[in-house]
Scaffold this active site. Sequence first.
Site, PDB file in Angstrom:
ATOM      1  CD  GLU A  78      17.893   2.106  33.720  1.00  9.50           C
ATOM      2  OE1 GLU A  78      18.657   1.519  34.503  1.00  9.50           O
ATOM      3  OE2 GLU A  78      16.789   2.569  34.069  1.00  9.50           O
ATOM      4  CD  GLU A 116      15.823  -1.557  36.577  1.00  9.49           C
ATOM      5  OE1 GLU A 116      16.010  -1.475  37.798  1.00  9.49           O
ATOM      6  OE2 GLU A 116      16.742  -1.493  35.742  1.00  9.49           O
TER       7      GLU A 116
END
Length: 444
Positions: free
Chosen positions: A353, A170
């Site tokens: 995720e 991320e």
Amino acid sequence: MSTISLPDESPMLRREFTYGVATSSFQIEGATESRIPCIWDTFCAQPNTIADSSNGDLACEHVKYWQQDVAMIADLGVDAYRLSIAWGRVMNEDGSANVQGLQFYKDLVTALRQKNIKVFVTLYHWDLPQYLEAQGGWLNRDTAYAFALYADVVSNALGEQVYSYATLNEPFCSAYLGYEEGIHAPGKVGQAYGRQAAHHLLLAHGLAMQALRHNVPNSLCGIVLNFSTAYSATDSQADIDAARMGDEYHNHWYIQPLLEGTYPDVMSQIGVDAQPHIAPGDMDIIAQKNDFIGVNYYTRAVYRSDGEGWFEQVVPQGHALTAMGWEIVPDAFTKLLVELDQRYDLPPIYITENGAAFDDRLVAGEVVDQQRIDYFNSHLRAVDNAIKQGVDIRGYFAWSLMDNFEWALGYSKRFGIVYVDYATQQRTLKHSALAYKAMLSNRL
Ligand code: FCB
């Protein structure tokens, strides 16, 4: 106890679809004394940064309890475990390797392999060594080269025992939350900072990929990105345009350079002073072939026009919320995956995720987290829908294996399928873990 189930004909019920659980180093490891400090240690020590004034000193004490945690992962029946390496546990400040730190991860990987669990390593899940931050951190181009050296050391040491290496987790969060908004470490604030950090992170990815290709040609190498599907608050053209800008600025800013070697056009709408410095050749380094892209999805984002040609995010309404205040919108997950597939020539996708925080209570040895089971059910179906619309999705990782340090929210938010009593370090499988385990054992 209620179950997690998929439609009978779902490709996700087949054995070749990879199911896993995920964690990250700073969020679970503890054992700060055996690594050099990182930016999250420093950030946590500042006042008013972490909701419960906590830090990562103990976390889940995973460095102490790792063998028991491996047994627990194996007991769940997952195919894979996604973990991250703490940069400051394997590299010393002088650039030499920390042999004991490397040994910790070697032992962990070996134990997982012995249980037939595929290891998905993420090299950078936000814990930049503090000494690098002191030299500018991700605002300093040299950090990208330091990261490539670290990637070289880790991939040399762990080799192809690791099934998959992701360079970064991320980069949006590292750059935007860490250097633009300042709500994550290192807490810098400014658009120019955020944009420059993003560019250096992407450059770091590209440079690390070169080392990985050389050292581990048979491991699956790529990157993990997060997305919040963009919606407009109303049907007005101004809000539709705002949603498109928000999407470009927060989502495509990271994936488009990787896949097409260019930044989105929204770059031209920010001040010249805030635009990143891009050296000749950078975009080619960034746009190397990836074996996979990891997609992290939790919720959507709703945008409206700020009346001055830019976008602003609004507090969403109309859907149930998780304990994070995040809307539960599984359709937005399908929409995201299908639209990414339409827009880009995507490599295979892993959902690296997906999950939710709820106010879990341990009562008489049980955690009845029905809302989390519902969340997994609806989101697994959303992935199934995307696959049926042609998106090449190979795996799914629940966030998270166990409750852990949830960044600026400390230990106040629980994302685990395993409950952690931080005072005793006792782990208890929540009903969602039992349901995940039952679903996994029923595959074809
Ligand atoms: C993601 C992070 C992960 C976790 C979840 C809830 O953005 O990658 O570490 O905090 O959010």
